[in-house]
Design a protein around this motif. Sequence first.
Motif, PDB file in Angstrom:
ATOM      1  N   ILE A   7     -12.394   4.319   7.943  1.00 19.81           N
ATOM      2  CA  ILE A   7     -12.301   4.900   6.597  1.00 19.81           C
ATOM      3  C   ILE A   7     -11.281   6.026   6.579  1.00 19.81           C
ATOM      4  O   ILE A   7     -10.434   6.099   5.680  1.00 19.81           O
ATOM      5  N   ALA A   8     -11.339   6.893   7.575  1.00 22.36           N
ATOM      6  CA  ALA A   8     -10.397   8.009   7.645  1.00 22.36           C
ATOM      7  C   ALA A   8      -8.966   7.502   7.788  1.00 22.36           C
ATOM      8  O   ALA A   8      -8.043   8.036   7.150  1.00 22.36           O
ATOM      9  N   LEU A   9      -8.770   6.471   8.579  1.00 22.68           N
ATOM     10  CA  LEU A   9      -7.433   5.913   8.756  1.00 22.68           C
ATOM     11  C   LEU A   9      -6.915   5.304   7.461  1.00 22.68           C
ATOM     12  O   LEU A   9      -5.751   5.496   7.095  1.00 22.68           O
ATOM     13  N   ALA A  10      -7.778   4.609   6.728  1.00 22.48           N
ATOM     14  CA  ALA A  10      -7.371   4.021   5.446  1.00 22.48           C
ATOM     15  C   ALA A  10      -6.960   5.109   4.448  1.00 22.48           C
ATOM     16  O   ALA A  10      -5.938   4.978   3.757  1.00 22.48           O
ATOM     17  N   ILE A  11      -7.733   6.175   4.367  1.00 17.62           N
ATOM     18  CA  ILE A  11      -7.406   7.268   3.446  1.00 17.62           C
ATOM     19  C   ILE A  11      -6.125   7.965   3.888  1.00 17.62           C
ATOM     20  O   ILE A  11      -5.277   8.307   3.051  1.00 17.62           O
ATOM     21  N   ALA A  12      -5.950   8.152   5.184  1.00 17.08           N
ATOM     22  CA  ALA A  12      -4.721   8.783   5.687  1.00 17.08           C
ATOM     23  C   ALA A  12      -3.504   7.913   5.379  1.00 17.08           C
ATOM     24  O   ALA A  12      -2.430   8.430   5.051  1.00 17.08           O
ATOM     25  N   ILE A  13      -3.643   6.610   5.459  1.00 17.51           N
ATOM     26  CA  ILE A  13      -2.544   5.701   5.123  1.00 17.51           C
ATOM     27  C   ILE A  13      -2.183   5.821   3.657  1.00 17.51           C
ATOM     28  O   ILE A  13      -0.999   5.852   3.299  1.00 17.51           O
ATOM     29  N   VAL A  14      -3.181   5.916   2.788  1.00 22.86           N
ATOM     30  CA  VAL A  14      -2.912   6.123   1.361  1.00 22.86           C
ATOM     31  C   VAL A  14      -2.140   7.422   1.154  1.00 22.86           C
ATOM     32  O   VAL A  14      -1.181   7.478   0.379  1.00 22.86           O
ATOM     33  N   GLY A  15      -2.529   8.472   1.872  1.00 23.21           N
ATOM     34  CA  GLY A  15      -1.818   9.744   1.786  1.00 23.21           C
ATOM     35  C   GLY A  15      -0.384   9.624   2.280  1.00 23.21           C
ATOM     36  O   GLY A  15       0.537  10.189   1.680  1.00 23.21           O
ATOM     37  N   CYS A  16      -0.181   8.871   3.349  1.00 19.80           N
ATOM     38  CA  CYS A  16       1.177   8.664   3.866  1.00 19.80           C
ATOM     39  C   CYS A  16       2.035   7.911   2.868  1.00 19.80           C
ATOM     40  O   CYS A  16       3.214   8.241   2.676  1.00 19.80           O
ATOM     41  N   ILE A  17       1.476   6.910   2.236  1.00 14.88           N
ATOM     42  CA  ILE A  17       2.216   6.159   1.222  1.00 14.88           C
ATOM     43  C   ILE A  17       2.581   7.073   0.062  1.00 14.88           C
ATOM     44  O   ILE A  17       3.713   7.049  -0.435  1.00 14.88           O
ATOM     45  N   ASN A  18       1.634   7.906  -0.364  1.00 17.00           N
ATOM     46  CA  ASN A  18       1.913   8.827  -1.463  1.00 17.00           C
ATOM     47  C   ASN A  18       3.053   9.776  -1.109  1.00 17.00           C
ATOM     48  O   ASN A  18       3.978   9.971  -1.893  1.00 17.00           O
ATOM     49  N   TRP A  19       3.012  10.378   0.080  1.00 19.01           N
ATOM     50  CA  TRP A  19       4.070  11.307   0.459  1.00 19.01           C
ATOM     51  C   TRP A  19       5.393  10.601   0.691  1.00 19.01           C
ATOM     52  O   TRP A  19       6.463  11.169   0.460  1.00 19.01           O
ATOM     53  N   GLY A  20       5.359   9.353   1.102  1.00 19.99           N
ATOM     54  CA  GLY A  20       6.588   8.568   1.198  1.00 19.99           C
ATOM     55  C   GLY A  20       7.210   8.357  -0.171  1.00 19.99           C
ATOM     56  O   GLY A  20       8.428   8.462  -0.341  1.00 19.99           O
ATOM     57  N   LEU A  21       6.360   8.059  -1.163  1.00 14.08           N
ATOM     58  CA  LEU A  21       6.858   7.900  -2.536  1.00 14.08           C
ATOM     59  C   LEU A  21       7.436   9.208  -3.065  1.00 14.08           C
ATOM     60  O   LEU A  21       8.460   9.216  -3.758  1.00 14.08           O
ATOM     61  N   VAL A  22       6.779  10.324  -2.739  1.00 14.59           N
ATOM     62  CA  VAL A  22       7.288  11.627  -3.174  1.00 14.59           C
ATOM     63  C   VAL A  22       8.648  11.892  -2.536  1.00 14.59           C
ATOM     64  O   VAL A  22       9.593  12.323  -3.206  1.00 14.59           O
ATOM     65  N   GLY A  23       8.778  11.614  -1.256  1.00 15.58           N
ATOM     66  CA  GLY A  23      10.020  11.887  -0.552  1.00 15.58           C
ATOM     67  C   GLY A  23      11.168  10.973  -0.951  1.00 15.58           C
ATOM     68  O   GLY A  23      12.309  11.412  -1.073  1.00 15.58           O
ATOM     69  N   ILE A  24      10.870   9.698  -1.175  1.00 16.55           N
ATOM     70  CA  ILE A  24      11.925   8.729  -1.454  1.00 16.55           C
ATOM     71  C   ILE A  24      12.255   8.651  -2.941  1.00 16.55           C
ATOM     72  O   ILE A  24      13.421   8.625  -3.327  1.00 16.55           O
ATOM     73  N   LEU A  25      11.216   8.627  -3.782  1.00 21.01           N
ATOM     74  CA  LEU A  25      11.413   8.373  -5.207  1.00 21.01           C
ATOM     75  C   LEU A  25      11.063   9.559  -6.106  1.00 21.01           C
ATOM     76  O   LEU A  25      11.153   9.442  -7.330  1.00 21.01           O
ATOM     77  N   SER A  26      10.622  10.653  -5.517  1.00 19.47           N
ATOM     78  CA  SER A  26      10.132  11.803  -6.292  1.00 19.47           C
ATOM     79  C   SER A  26       9.036  11.381  -7.273  1.00 19.47           C
ATOM     80  O   SER A  26       8.998  11.831  -8.417  1.00 19.47           O
ATOM     81  N   PHE A  27       8.162  10.501  -6.826  1.00 16.58           N
ATOM     82  CA  PHE A  27       7.065   9.988  -7.648  1.00 16.58           C
ATOM     83  C   PHE A  27       5.755  10.249  -6.920  1.00 16.58           C
ATOM     84  O   PHE A  27       5.528   9.746  -5.820  1.00 16.58           O
ATOM     85  N   ASN A  28       4.886  11.051  -7.525  1.00 18.25           N
ATOM     86  CA  ASN A  28       3.596  11.377  -6.930  1.00 18.25           C
ATOM     87  C   ASN A  28       2.530  10.470  -7.540  1.00 18.25           C
ATOM     88  O   ASN A  28       2.121  10.646  -8.684  1.00 18.25           O
ATOM     89  N   LEU A  29       2.101   9.480  -6.775  1.00 17.64           N
ATOM     90  CA  LEU A  29       1.139   8.495  -7.258  1.00 17.64           C
ATOM     91  C   LEU A  29      -0.212   9.125  -7.573  1.00 17.64           C
ATOM     92  O   LEU A  29      -0.855   8.760  -8.555  1.00 17.64           O
ATOM     93  N   VAL A  30      -0.647  10.080  -6.767  1.00 16.50           N
ATOM     94  CA  VAL A  30      -1.949  10.720  -6.998  1.00 16.50           C
ATOM     95  C   VAL A  30      -1.952  11.463  -8.331  1.00 16.50           C
ATOM     96  O   VAL A  30      -2.876  11.326  -9.131  1.00 16.50           O
ATOM     97  N   GLU A  31      -0.907  12.226  -8.593  1.00 19.54           N
ATOM     98  CA  GLU A  31      -0.824  12.943  -9.871  1.00 19.54           C
ATOM     99  C   GLU A  31      -0.639  11.983 -11.035  1.00 19.54           C
ATOM    100  O   GLU A  31      -1.130  12.232 -12.130  1.00 19.54           O
ATOM    101  N   PHE A  32       0.034  10.876 -10.812  1.00 17.91           N
ATOM    102  CA  PHE A  32       0.196   9.867 -11.857  1.00 17.91           C
ATOM    103  C   PHE A  32      -1.155   9.263 -12.229  1.00 17.91           C
ATOM    104  O   PHE A  32      -1.450   9.055 -13.404  1.00 17.91           O
TER     105      PHE A  32
END
Length: 65
Positions: A7-32
């Motif tokens: 469970i922790a790994l799955a949530i951490a992966i979601v966080g990594c994807i979100n920060w990747g989107l922020v870094g690459i596309l300037s799009f924050n999925l969590v805030e969206f």
Amino acid sequence: MNTLYKIALAIAIVGCINWGLVGILSFNLVEFLFGNATILTRVVYTLVAVSGLICLGIFTKDLDH
């Protein structure tokens, strides 16, 4: 692997994807999804942080057995 680690790994992966989107596309999925600076956004960020700390425990585990 322990269920907590999965469970922790799955949530951490979601966080990594979100920060990747922020870094690459300037799009924050969590805030969206949950709004800017809402309590749900803070909960998600807290869960990602706690999950990352739990995942640190994977380095100390012998996963070969």
